[in-house]
Design an enzyme around this catalytic site. Structure first.
Site, PDB file in Angstrom:
ATOM      1  N   SER A 116       0.847  -1.198   0.000  1.00 28.68           N
ATOM      2  CA  SER A 116       0.000   0.000   0.000  1.00 28.68           C
ATOM      3  C   SER A 116       0.886   1.252   0.000  1.00 28.68           C
ATOM      4  O   SER A 116       1.689   1.446  -0.899  1.00 28.68           O
ATOM      5  CB  SER A 116      -0.946  -0.059   1.200  1.00 28.68           C
ATOM      6  N   ASP A 250      -9.195  -6.367  -4.331  1.00 26.89           N
ATOM      7  CA  ASP A 250      -8.702  -5.220  -3.559  1.00 26.89           C
ATOM      8  C   ASP A 250      -9.687  -4.064  -3.680  1.00 26.89           C
ATOM      9  O   ASP A 250      -9.889  -3.512  -4.760  1.00 26.89           O
ATOM     10  CB  ASP A 250      -7.330  -4.798  -4.078  1.00 26.89           C
ATOM     11  N   HIS A 278      -6.963  -6.437  -0.155  1.00 32.45           N
ATOM     12  CA  HIS A 278      -5.826  -5.515  -0.072  1.00 32.45           C
ATOM     13  C   HIS A 278      -4.636  -6.098   0.682  1.00 32.45           C
ATOM     14  O   HIS A 278      -3.549  -5.528   0.659  1.00 32.45           O
ATOM     15  CB  HIS A 278      -6.275  -4.224   0.610  1.00 32.45           C
TER      16      HIS A 278
END
Length: 338
Positions: A116, A250, A278
């Protein structure tokens, strides 16, 4: 920058990892406390977590990876048990912080694994310090496109700190969990990642932590989505062994970003976890660990060259002509060139 010969897999040492190896350690960098986990021995892996998270997010993969590697998993400044000063929380500053932490730990080069926001930090690190980067592994990485989950856009608006503080009020937790349960029943990607998203909310216990979170978020997201893009520099990854790992479901950073990054990064490899959201390394840690081990074993570390780096910069991004007067470009007006 990369040799075509693949490095052979090292003999497995199968070094056991004790519980104490996963405990937080601390050091001071530029006067601020930095928390990190460190385990194993061998070629270095630097695991960089996402926004609102901490090094604990890697707890299910560190023991296996530490059998053959020196694994360093820091709490980014403003996160986890690290200090939360009024400071620069930009992606570039985080990359500098990772370099300095590795310097304190005596690690010259590492394979960067970023999730991320941490993926954006890893890409920035590889851009700023290519000579210290052996490989690049991006997991649901930010910095590839504008799209991002709406709740993160909302968290950048004025009053975000107060809204986050309200989540700590009595009864608010129940409302959040009911909303999460609805997302789960609807079969959404956000519902799939609900336990990890709730963990991130619970990791903001006080005003200092919430302020650091909002400062970090506003550096990469605004009300219209992600404000930074590293796609314009992805061509510099040529010769850098690069692995992209994404969850097909995601709901935070859509999988379409994985395909964009794959197309923009010469020689990169893309692996999509069909049932993951995610956090693919938490959804299927065994597959993630095996994939990372295989990737490292089958690729040679990047062989950085100042000359090749200079040539890539001068050639520029593919499809974009050099500016007049630039090296390799058309002569500038009035230059007298014939």
């Amino acid at each position: 920058m990369r040799s075509s010969a693949a490095r052979t897999a090292p003999a497995a040492r199968l070094r056991p990892v004790a519980d104490g190896d996963l405990a937080l350690r601390y050091c001071t960098v530029h006067g601020h406390r930095r928390a990190f986990r460190m385990a194993g021995e061998g070629p270095a892996l630097l695991l960089v977590h996402g926004i609102g998270d901490s090094s604990a997010t890697w707890s299910e993969v560190i023991p296996a990876l530490a059998r053959n590697h020196t694994v360093v998993a820091p709490d980014l400044l403003g996160h986890g048990a690290s200090a939360k000063p009024r400071a620069d929380y930009s992606v570039a500053a985080y990359a500098n912080g990772m370099r300095d932490l590795l310097g304190v730990l005596g690690i010259e080069r590492a394979t960067l694994v970023g999730h991320s926001l941490g993926g954006g930090v890893a890409m920035q690190f590889a851009y700023q310090f290519p000579e210290r980067t052996e490989r690049l592994v991006l997991v649901g990485a930010g910095g590839v496109g504008r799209e991002v989950v709406p709740v993160l856009r909302a968290a950048t608006l004025p009053g975000a700190e107060l809204a986050l503080a309200a989540l700590r009020l009595p009864g608010a937790g129940l409302q959040v969990r009911l909303a999460v349960r609805l997302l789960q029943l609807l079969g959404t990607g956000l519902g799939l990642d609900a336990p990890d998203l709730l963990r991130a909310v619970d990791a903001l216990p006080d005003a200092t932590a919430r302020a650091a979170f909002v400062r970090t978020l506003r550096g990469v997201v605004d009300r219209r989505g992600q404000v930074i893009t590293l796609l314009d520099r992805c061509y510099l990854a040529e010769g850098m062994p690069t692995l992209l790992v994404w969850g097909a479901r995601d709901g935070v950073v859509p999988v379409v970003h994985a395909h964009r990054a794959h197309a923009a990064m010469p020689g990169s490899r893309l692996e999509v976890f069909e049932r993951a959201g995610h956090f693919p390394f938490r959804t299927d840690p065994a597959r993630f660990t095996a994939l990372l081990e295989e990737f490292v074993a089958s690729t040679a570390p990047a062989d950085w060259s100042a000359e090749q780096w200079r040539a890539l910069l001068r050639a520029g991004r593919p499809g974009v002509p050099p500016a007049p007067g630039a090296p390799g470009g058309a002569p500038a007006a009035g230059s007298g060139a014939t």
